[in-house]
Design a protein around this motif. Structure first.
Motif, PDB file in Angstrom:
ATOM      1  N   SER A 207     -57.513  70.347  12.784  1.00  0.00           N
ATOM      2  CA  SER A 207     -57.864  70.847  14.121  1.00  0.00           C
ATOM      3  C   SER A 207     -59.356  71.128  14.237  1.00  0.00           C
ATOM      4  N   PHE A 208     -59.969  71.537  13.125  1.00  0.00           N
ATOM      5  CA  PHE A 208     -61.409  71.762  13.056  1.00  0.00           C
ATOM      6  C   PHE A 208     -61.908  71.197  11.732  1.00  0.00           C
ATOM      7  N   GLY A 209     -63.191  70.906  11.699  1.00  0.00           N
ATOM      8  CA  GLY A 209     -63.777  70.398  10.467  1.00  0.00           C
ATOM      9  C   GLY A 209     -64.926  71.255   9.989  1.00  0.00           C
ATOM     10  N   TYR A 210     -65.231  71.162   8.703  1.00  0.00           N
ATOM     11  CA  TYR A 210     -66.447  71.742   8.146  1.00  0.00           C
ATOM     12  C   TYR A 210     -66.633  71.245   6.715  1.00  0.00           C
ATOM     13  N   ASP A 211     -66.233  72.047   5.730  1.00  0.00           N
ATOM     14  CA  ASP A 211     -66.468  71.747   4.329  1.00  0.00           C
ATOM     15  C   ASP A 211     -65.164  71.285   3.685  1.00  0.00           C
ATOM     16  N   PHE A 212     -65.263  70.725   2.462  1.00  0.00           N
ATOM     17  CA  PHE A 212     -64.046  70.351   1.727  1.00  0.00           C
ATOM     18  C   PHE A 212     -64.359  70.269   0.244  1.00  0.00           C
ATOM     19  N   TRP A 213     -63.306  70.336  -0.562  1.00  0.00           N
ATOM     20  CA  TRP A 213     -63.410  70.190  -2.021  1.00  0.00           C
ATOM     21  C   TRP A 213     -62.093  69.604  -2.504  1.00  0.00           C
ATOM     22  N   TYR A 214     -62.178  68.732  -3.479  1.00  0.00           N
ATOM     23  CA  TYR A 214     -60.941  68.123  -3.999  1.00  0.00           C
ATOM     24  C   TYR A 214     -60.746  68.457  -5.471  1.00  0.00           C
ATOM     25  N   ARG A 217     -56.567  66.656 -10.351  1.00  0.00           N
ATOM     26  CA  ARG A 217     -55.439  66.919 -11.256  1.00  0.00           C
ATOM     27  C   ARG A 217     -54.292  67.611 -10.539  1.00  0.00           C
ATOM     28  N   HIS A 218     -54.609  68.222  -9.409  1.00  0.00           N
ATOM     29  CA  HIS A 218     -53.554  68.829  -8.594  1.00  0.00           C
ATOM     30  C   HIS A 218     -53.283  68.008  -7.333  1.00  0.00           C
ATOM     31  N   GLU A 219     -53.868  66.812  -7.310  1.00  0.00           N
ATOM     32  CA  GLU A 219     -53.629  65.850  -6.224  1.00  0.00           C
ATOM     33  C   GLU A 219     -53.827  66.493  -4.850  1.00  0.00           C
ATOM     34  N   THR A 220     -54.905  67.272  -4.743  1.00  0.00           N
ATOM     35  CA  THR A 220     -55.115  68.080  -3.539  1.00  0.00           C
ATOM     36  C   THR A 220     -56.576  68.081  -3.109  1.00  0.00           C
ATOM     37  N   MET A 221     -56.792  68.007  -1.815  1.00  0.00           N
ATOM     38  CA  MET A 221     -58.076  68.299  -1.191  1.00  0.00           C
ATOM     39  C   MET A 221     -57.827  69.345  -0.120  1.00  0.00           C
ATOM     40  N   ILE A 222     -58.733  70.325  -0.030  1.00  0.00           N
ATOM     41  CA  ILE A 222     -58.595  71.372   0.986  1.00  0.00           C
ATOM     42  C   ILE A 222     -59.887  71.429   1.796  1.00  0.00           C
ATOM     43  N   LEU A 250     -57.205  76.676   6.868  1.00  0.00           N
ATOM     44  CA  LEU A 250     -57.496  75.721   5.801  1.00  0.00           C
ATOM     45  C   LEU A 250     -56.476  74.588   5.904  1.00  0.00           C
ATOM     46  N   TYR A 251     -56.929  73.382   5.579  1.00  0.00           N
ATOM     47  CA  TYR A 251     -56.079  72.192   5.706  1.00  0.00           C
ATOM     48  C   TYR A 251     -55.892  71.568   4.331  1.00  0.00           C
ATOM     49  N   VAL A 252     -54.649  71.513   3.899  1.00  0.00           N
ATOM     50  CA  VAL A 252     -54.312  71.045   2.553  1.00  0.00           C
ATOM     51  C   VAL A 252     -53.844  69.593   2.635  1.00  0.00           C
ATOM     52  N   TYR A 253     -54.575  68.709   1.947  1.00  0.00           N
ATOM     53  CA  TYR A 253     -54.291  67.271   1.978  1.00  0.00           C
ATOM     54  C   TYR A 253     -53.812  66.776   0.621  1.00  0.00           C
TER      55      TYR A 253
END
Length: 495
Positions: A207-214, A217-222, A250-253
């Motif tokens: 819904s909104f964007g800004y920063d991210f980190w992946y 090993r946990h197959e996740t980007m937030i 926060l958006y969990v991918y």
């Protein structure tokens, strides 16, 4: 955004490439960066810093530029700008930066940390800068055109750039061409800086964007959420928060699949969550996000059922103030980072004016171990005073450095690899600078160095270091993000 003219990458192809060049490749050959975060701590001491500097929004019709700052105390040009690379256009608003290749590519001997990626938050241009030919005098390599990005993906307002183990580059974008948050998503560039498409699957944009980190090993980007560009680009209006133009989620991918798996509503304790980091240890399933308006450090973590949860880990109490636009002033946590050994968190309170250090060896219970005042709106001599619980008022002492009064408040921070030196700039974003610290437009930014006790904790200003961007040849400029040529704790991700 799933229309015929918007490119969406084939995720199966990307997953295969990441598998071949990612975790399984980490033990073969030696590419850029370091094999582990702890190995990075033993890396060479920094001698140069690249700093994004802005004229956009200052009233000076000059292009933004990348400054090279000498941070070698044995150099005759220590604490000085030794090179400036102006970009060829006006009105860009250089902001954050990333690398074409980092420690996530350490297992690929063909990878090379050569190009600094400079997204322009307002114009949408992405500059690619060659730092390898002459590290002290970087040169412009190419420019990714914003019209091409819009045509192929519908994305605008690029912000955070991270390299991937595949060789591609992932960039968060905060909206579409109309400035509405609904157009945001993730741009994927290939290793030649060609637009590949959107990273996330169709229908899975946040819904909104800004920063991210992946954290592979946990197959996740937030990812985190600032706000709609049409709102924040004009300055901060508290009413826009009530109108839903700023984020709190926060958006969990899935990683690298690009499927939105979960949305975490941080509520009123997590208003305007900005910088987000996992712990550097790639096996860890926890991290933090700095929530600016709520002034909380929120910890996120993985549950036994593979879902994700969050909790407030540390808080900065809002101050009751007089002679300000609101009766209470938040600290406004606008940047934070984690030391490479995952022992300390550092963050800046842009409005209050202090930098804090917390021990996070127990990630659930951060302990305040250091604090230093380097500016802010409640310093002695400012019109704003703080009202204590007993009704008395006070202001804080902020020292001069090399005879110069410190301006603005602490904003972007960068930590040396060994964790002993913290560099600080004071510009957030030109429209917000002009609103909260109008003196920056006339007097320019500065950069400080903070000496860090990385054993017991503690922070102190280094009196021998002061870079005054108010003395720049084309007039005072606004200094923002800082990068070391060899990578740092906010650019590199380990797989």
């Amino acid at each position: 955004m799933a229309s015929a003219d918007v490119a969406v990458i084939e995720h199966g192809e990307m997953e295969k490439k990441l598998e071949n060049n990612g975790v399984n490749a980490c033990c073969h050959g030696k590419g850029p960066g370091y094999a582990t975060p702890l190995e990075a701590m033993d890396g060479p001491k920094e001698s140069l810093l690249y700093v994004t500097c802005v004229y956009t929004g200052t009233g000076r019709e000059k292009p933004d530029y990348l400054a090279t700052v000498d941070v070698d105390p044995n150099s005759p040009t220590y604490s000085k700008v030794i090179h400036r690379l102006p970009v060829p256009y006006l009105g860009d608003e250089l902001h954050h930066s990333g690398w074409n290749s980092c420690s996530s590519c350490h297992g690929d001997p063909a990878a090379n940390r050569r190009y600094l990626v400079l997204p322009s938050l307002i114009s949408g241009r992405i500059y690619i800068v060659d730092t390898k030919t002459n590290s002290k005098a970087p040169s412009l390599h190419t420019v990714v055109d914003p019209e091409e990005i819009l045509t192929k993906t519908g994305l605008a307002y690029p912000h955070t750039a991270h390299c991937l183990a595949s060789g591609d580059i992932l960039i968060s974008c905060l909206g579409g061409s109309d400035g509405k948050a609904e157009g945001n998503g993730f741009l994927l560039l290939d290793s030649e800086f060609k637009v590949k498409g959107r990273w996330e699957k169709p229908g899975h944009s946040p819904s909104f964007g800004y920063d991210f980190w992946y954290q592979p090993r946990h197959e996740t980007m937030i990812s985190s959420s600032w706000g709609a560009p049409l709102a924040f680009s004009k300055g901060f209006n508290p009413q826009h928060v009530a109108e839903g133009l700023y984020g709190r989620h926060l958006y969990v991918y899935s990683w690298p699949g690009g499927e939105l798996k979960q949305t975490l509503d941080l509520g009123n304790t997590g208003l305007i969550p900005l910088e987000i980091r996992f712990l550097h240890d790639p096996s860890k399933d926890t991290g933090y996000v700095g929530c600016a308006l709520s002034s909380n450090m929120v910890r996120f973590f993985k549950n036994p059922d593979d879902s994700w949860s969050h909790e407030v880990a540390a808080s900065v109490k809002p101050l009751k103030v007089q002679n300000w636009v609101l009766p209470e002033m938040p600290g406004l946590i606008t940047d934070f980072l984690i030391s490479l050994d995952d022992r300390f968190i550092y963050f800046s309170n842009w409005l209050h004016g202090d930098i804090r250090q917390y021990n996070i060896e127990d990630p659930k219970n951060p302990i305040l171990t250091g604090q230093v005042w380097v500016g802010g709106l409640i310093r002695k001599g400012c019109p704003v005073t703080v009202e204590a619980d007993d009704g008395t008022t006070y202001q804080v002492d902020v020292p001069d450095v090399q005879g110069k009064k410190l301006r603005g408040g602490p904003q972007m921070i960068q930590l040396s690899l060994d964790g002993k030196r913290l560099y600080v700039t004071n510009s957030l974003f030109s429209a917000w600078d002009n609103q909260f610290y109008p003196e920056l437009k006339e007097q320019g930014s500065h950069m400080l160095q903070i000496d860090v006790d990385s054993e017991k904790g503690g922070l102190a200003i280094n009196p021998d270091f002061f870079v005054d961007f108010g003395l720049e040849p084309d007039g005072p400029s606004l200094a923002h993000e800082m990068r070391y040529p060899g990578g740092d704790c906010t650019s590199d991700i380990w797989i």
